[in-house]
Design an enzyme around this catalytic site. Structure first.
Site, mmCIF file in Angstrom:
data_model
loop_
_atom_site.group_PDB
_atom_site.id
_atom_site.type_symbol
_atom_site.label_atom_id
_atom_site.label_comp_id
_atom_site.label_asym_id
_atom_site.label_seq_id
_atom_site.Cartn_x
_atom_site.Cartn_y
_atom_site.Cartn_z
ATOM 1 N N HIS A 1 -3.202 7.589 1.817
ATOM 2 C CA HIS A 1 -3.627 6.260 1.398
ATOM 3 C C HIS A 1 -5.011 5.995 1.978
ATOM 4 O O HIS A 1 -5.251 6.202 3.165
ATOM 5 C CB HIS A 1 -2.624 5.226 1.901
ATOM 6 C CG HIS A 1 -3.073 3.816 1.739
ATOM 7 N ND1 HIS A 1 -3.548 3.322 0.542
ATOM 8 C CD2 HIS A 1 -3.142 2.790 2.623
ATOM 9 C CE1 HIS A 1 -3.887 2.054 0.693
ATOM 10 N NE2 HIS A 1 -3.648 1.707 1.957
ATOM 11 N N CYS B 1 0.806 -1.222 0.000
ATOM 12 C CA CYS B 1 0.000 0.000 0.000
ATOM 13 C C CYS B 1 0.839 1.272 0.000
ATOM 14 O O CYS B 1 0.348 2.339 -0.342
ATOM 15 C CB CYS B 1 -0.947 0.008 1.198
ATOM 16 S SG CYS B 1 -2.208 -1.280 1.132
ATOM 17 N N ASN C 1 -10.028 0.278 -0.300
ATOM 18 C CA ASN C 1 -8.562 0.308 -0.333
ATOM 19 C C ASN C 1 -8.088 -0.338 -1.630
ATOM 20 O O ASN C 1 -8.194 -1.547 -1.808
ATOM 21 C CB ASN C 1 -8.015 -0.443 0.882
ATOM 22 C CG ASN C 1 -6.502 -0.440 0.959
ATOM 23 O OD1 ASN C 1 -5.814 -0.069 0.019
ATOM 24 N ND2 ASN C 1 -5.976 -0.877 2.090
#
Length: 358
Positions: A247, A111, A277
């Site tokens: 993020h 990520c 996500n």
């Protein structure tokens, strides 16, 4: 002095939506449970390969920059869901784009992958090693999800975002950065049954495994600390930050980071409700949407911050360029599909067994 400026941006999102209400039919959960714990309402499931998502986001970014494919010196493909180990997915993207003069590589920091890749690409442009970099964040996480695990399957989705970096003599790009990892905690967030080392003697379908409470606690600290560090190193005060583009992992983690920086709601960009996500793709998708929403002014001061498997974390204080409108746009779209979300899940997860829709 030579700097690296973001001159183009673009995104690609699959049309098929997997909503919280849909998830209620296949796993023990509820819209309220998901929303209060993550801020997510829906996510996208792709009917095309990750390299197709990357290609479309890239074509839109290249058009926005007003350049030709032949001008690209390097393609950096940030992903933790490559189509193959050999070759790197960047090879497929380069071929689909026809960027015949470009080198191409994947970069996997999970990520945190886009921020890691952006700091790397910025340094390469500044050094003069390359002039034009196409940087893509792309994920097809739906392929590694276990839809019997309500702690992970609610969180992730598919998508791609891209930016173009080019040299400029005006101050732009990365003003300060932090890249971190604690490999001793790698097993807290991982995909089993993949790569050249497999657990046990049985080959199993790769699936995300996550110790949610531990990851949440560490993410809050790492993202907030890294963001605070780069802001200080850049010499910025709170009022100097035009926008935090974090993020998009969890709304509570984002909230903790913004509180640490003492930011107003107007200084934080959120789109987690719509896409969940998308790992390395979240920040370039969010940046593109922030520009489209006119929330990135000319010469904006931006903060990128991320946390992910590894366990990795990264942040960058970024000076955006002068231009915030695309030079050109393309009409390219993903191919149409008549497949439902259930068709896509059944096709993608045959190795997990049949999905029982209640």
């Amino acid at each position: 002095m030579r700097y690296a400026e973001i001159t183009g941006w673009g995104k690609a999102l699959p049309p098929t939506v997997l909503s919280n209400a849909d998830l209620e039919q296949i796993v023990e959960t509820s819209d309220e449970w998901i929303t209060t714990r993550s801020g997510i309402k829906e996510r996208r499931i792709s009917h095309v390969a990750a390299s197709d998502l990357a290609e479309l986001a890239a074509r839109r970014a290249v058009a926005a920059a007003g350049i030709e494919m032949g001008q690209i010196d390097l393609i950096v493909n940030a992903t933790c869901t490559p189509e193959s180990i050999i070759p790197a997915s960047a090879s497929y993207v380069q071929a689909k784009l026809g960027a015949k003069n470009a080198g191409a590589m994947d970069l996997n920091a999970n990520c945190s992958g886009f921020v890691y890749s952006y700091v790397t690409a910025d340094a390469l442009v500044r050094s003069g090693a390359v002039d034009t970099v196409l940087l893509i964040g792309v994920e097809r996480l739906s392929w590694v999800l276990d839809y019997t695990d309500r702690t992970t399957c609610i969180l992730f989705g598919d998508g791609a975002g891209a930016v173009v970096l080019q040299p400029t003599d005006q101050e732009a790009g990365v003003l300060s950065s932090v890249l971190g990892v604690d490999g001793t905690l790698a097993d807290l967030l991982c995909v089993n049954g993949d790569g050249t080392v497999r657990p046990g003697s049985t080959l199993t379908a790769p699936r995300i495994r996550m110790e949610g409470s531990d990851v949440f606690r560490l993410a809050v600290t790492a993202m907030a600390d890294a963001s605070e560090t780069v802001v200080g190193q850049a010499g910025w005060g709170i009022d100097d930050i035009d926008l935090l583009i974090p993020h998009q992992a969890n709304q509570r983690i984002i909230g903790a980071t913004s509180r640490r920086l003492k930011l107003d709601h107007s200084q934080v960009f959120l789109n987690i409700h719509a896409y969940g996500n998308t790992s390395a793709a979240t920040i370039p998708i969010a940046l593109t949407e922030a520009i489209e929403a006119e929330r990135v002014p000319s010469r904006a001061n931006l903060v990128f911050a991320a946390f992910g498997g590894g366990l990795t974390w990264a942040a960058a204080a970024v000076r955006f360029g002068a231009r915030v409108t695309p030079i050109a746009e393309v009409d390219d779209q993903l191919p149409e599909t008549d497949q439902s979300v259930w068709d896509l899940l059944a096709a993608n997860f045959e190795s997990f067994g049949r999905l029982d829709i209640q």
